[in-house]
Design a protein around this motif. Sequence first.
Motif, PDB file in Angstrom:
ATOM      1  N   PRO A 110       0.858  -1.185   0.000  1.00  0.00           N
ATOM      2  CA  PRO A 110       0.000   0.000   0.000  1.00  0.00           C
ATOM      3  C   PRO A 110       0.898   1.239   0.000  1.00  0.00           C
ATOM      4  O   PRO A 110       2.031   1.193   0.450  1.00  0.00           O
ATOM      5  N   ARG A 111       0.412   2.332  -0.508  1.00  0.00           N
ATOM      6  CA  ARG A 111       1.231   3.561  -0.603  1.00  0.00           C
ATOM      7  C   ARG A 111       1.093   4.412   0.654  1.00  0.00           C
ATOM      8  O   ARG A 111       0.033   4.495   1.239  1.00  0.00           O
ATOM      9  N   ARG A 112       2.220   5.026   1.017  1.00  0.00           N
ATOM     10  CA  ARG A 112       2.291   6.012   2.097  1.00  0.00           C
ATOM     11  C   ARG A 112       1.913   5.487   3.473  1.00  0.00           C
ATOM     12  O   ARG A 112       1.485   6.249   4.346  1.00  0.00           O
ATOM     13  N   VAL A 113       2.032   4.185   3.711  1.00  0.00           N
ATOM     14  CA  VAL A 113       1.854   3.609   5.050  1.00  0.00           C
ATOM     15  C   VAL A 113       2.962   2.583   5.281  1.00  0.00           C
ATOM     16  O   VAL A 113       3.484   1.996   4.323  1.00  0.00           O
ATOM     17  N   TRP A 114       3.325   2.370   6.524  1.00  0.00           N
ATOM     18  CA  TRP A 114       4.312   1.340   6.846  1.00  0.00           C
ATOM     19  C   TRP A 114       3.640  -0.021   6.729  1.00  0.00           C
ATOM     20  O   TRP A 114       2.524  -0.215   7.219  1.00  0.00           O
ATOM     21  N   HIS A 115       4.330  -0.946   6.067  1.00  0.00           N
ATOM     22  CA  HIS A 115       3.781  -2.286   5.869  1.00  0.00           C
ATOM     23  C   HIS A 115       4.895  -3.290   6.103  1.00  0.00           C
ATOM     24  O   HIS A 115       5.987  -3.149   5.558  1.00  0.00           O
ATOM     25  N   GLY A 116       4.654  -4.296   6.923  1.00  0.00           N
ATOM     26  CA  GLY A 116       5.687  -5.290   7.185  1.00  0.00           C
ATOM     27  C   GLY A 116       5.248  -6.311   8.201  1.00  0.00           C
ATOM     28  O   GLY A 116       4.061  -6.571   8.370  1.00  0.00           O
TER      29      GLY A 116
END
Length: 156
Positions: free
Chosen positions: A126-132
Amino acid sequence: MRNCSYLVSIETTCTKGAETSDHVSLRFGDAKSNQVLVHNLNSKHARRVDPLEPQLLDDVPRKPFQACMVDQFRVQGQCVDSPICYLYLRLSGADDWRPGSAMVRVLDPFKSHLSSNSFYFRRYLPRRVWHGSEFCDPEITPFGLRYRRRKTSANR
């Protein structure tokens, strides 16, 4: 506060349209709240590795995050005191990007045992959010290990 060196390897999948030229940020750390934050990881590009022949390194500067490639980045940051147990990526821009996996290696030979395992993505970020993912502080249950989520905002 002392700094340590890390080698971050990020694989981009071979899916059509998986590559990106947008800015990618990285955040990783350990269970003891030691965190490394790298804005614009693209500027830290060290080399490209051919996944089919990992012993052949390509040190010619090229754009990172191309499909079917593994990119390595040398970064500096706060030293970890326990194994790296979380890693998040953040994509800024309009491109889609589909990383496959990421791994962080601690370059200090006396702390190499604190290097991470692989963190798997295998989907468009997703764009502009932290993902992990995070695997810190496991809780033992009758059904096996359950990992608690870090209580920080994912949208920072």
